[in-house]
Design an enzyme around this catalytic site. Sequence first.
Site, mmCIF file in Angstrom:
data_model
loop_
_atom_site.group_PDB
_atom_site.id
_atom_site.type_symbol
_atom_site.label_atom_id
_atom_site.label_comp_id
_atom_site.label_asym_id
_atom_site.label_seq_id
_atom_site.Cartn_x
_atom_site.Cartn_y
_atom_site.Cartn_z
ATOM 1 N N HIS A 105 0.862 -1.187 0.000
ATOM 2 C CA HIS A 105 0.000 0.000 0.000
ATOM 3 C C HIS A 105 0.898 1.236 0.000
ATOM 4 C CE1 HIS A 105 -4.194 -1.009 -0.066
ATOM 5 N NE2 HIS A 105 -3.980 -2.020 0.737
ATOM 6 N N ASP A 110 -4.789 2.131 1.876
ATOM 7 C CA ASP A 110 -5.168 1.497 3.149
ATOM 8 C C ASP A 110 -5.678 2.540 4.143
ATOM 9 O OD1 ASP A 110 -2.591 2.592 3.124
ATOM 10 O OD2 ASP A 110 -1.805 1.173 4.597
ATOM 11 N N TYR A 305 -6.945 7.813 -17.702
ATOM 12 C CA TYR A 305 -7.905 8.577 -16.895
ATOM 13 C C TYR A 305 -8.031 10.002 -17.401
ATOM 14 C CZ TYR A 305 -7.476 4.814 -13.425
ATOM 15 O OH TYR A 305 -7.486 3.613 -12.783
ATOM 16 N N GLU A 382 0.462 8.768 10.638
ATOM 17 C CA GLU A 382 -0.855 8.154 10.911
ATOM 18 C C GLU A 382 -1.789 9.076 11.696
ATOM 19 O OE1 GLU A 382 0.513 4.410 12.669
ATOM 20 O OE2 GLU A 382 -0.320 3.378 10.910
#
Length: 403
Positions: A105, A110, A305, A382
């Site tokens: 990831h 995630d 894209y 985090e």
Amino acid sequence: MTTTEIQSLLPAAEALLPETVALRRRIHRRPERGLSLPATQALVVAELERLGLTARQGHETTWVTAVIEGAGPGPTVLLRGDMDALPLSEDTGLDFSSEIDGAMHACGHDTHVAMLLGAARLLVERRAAFVGRVLLMFQPGEEGFHGARVMLDEGLLEAAGPDQPASAFALHISTEYAAATINVRPGPMMAAADFLKVEVRGRGGHASQPSAALDPITVAAEIVLALQTMVTRRVEVFDPAVVTIAHLSAGTTNNIIPESAFLEGTIRTFSESTRTLVHDGIRRLATGIAEAHGATAEVEVIPGYPVTTNDPAFSELVRATAVELLGADAVPGRIDPVMGAEDFSYVLQRVPGAMAFLGARPADEDPATAPANHSNRVVFDEDSMAVGVATYVAVALRGLARA
Ligand SMILES: [Zn+2]
């Protein structure tokens, strides 16, 4: 919803942070790639059901949607989290590193899954405080597999009822920006990414006798340079483009002129007009240069894209909501568009909305050298996930109130 209520979302998301981090690490350990992410899908479904929500699942691909109903009828706001990993072997040394060789990831999807589940929980707890619905979109296959388009084809926009969402919002974590910041801009946010392949055909022969052959390598070299000249001479400077030939191959050894030369690369643009101009220019230059030398060129432009375009009014709502929630220091005033591409662009072609970047560069990293998204050494802060959770919820609530 008062400013005090909006501001109370941040401590609520911070209280949830240990759970958000734990969930993120569980997903991080077991990354899955592409359109088929059965373990991640099962985890998302289980978490949604724990919140009392009904999860709808894709069968051909492993998408998940759920609808959070407010206190009464009203508009729908869509929140997106992508779920897929990248083909890399992790080299961060983190104790929750990927346990799957060749998958990581490294783009932080995630964290997106964990944050959107955290936001779902806060929204479920606040159901009585809003009218309308929040449609949660968990998508596979963002990394080049057009997962969002698959979901649109399979009825994403009807998932919350016949009225399609009034607005759509996605966050993307990034070490490009300082931790705990929200970065958004109106208009083009990320580029269109298309691909080109050119096969130049000449005539092989002995390298000592080029006049008896037709050398495709010199023709290919001229095409490579002409493409760069085209970008600087033909493309409007305030509507930029990038054309990079990243792969060029021809020949086998030092004394043979080969039959053909092959080159391929990427095309990045921020508007449909420049996109068309560059595609046409590539075809014209490659075939014209080859023809001028008596060779031929076969050109293939493969669309990827489209441009990720933020609706000006909705991106202003995101910016103002982030300032209300986090204070002006956490919302840098002006950011540049990013040359990367995103398949949330397909959603934004159908629904006005915005994508914003959640800054998550660890405080001890130098901005100049911090491993970027897609590096096998990238580490995200985090704690910034609490800001992401609160921002998802605040934008949904303010978006519903506006619509
Ligand atoms: Zn990504």
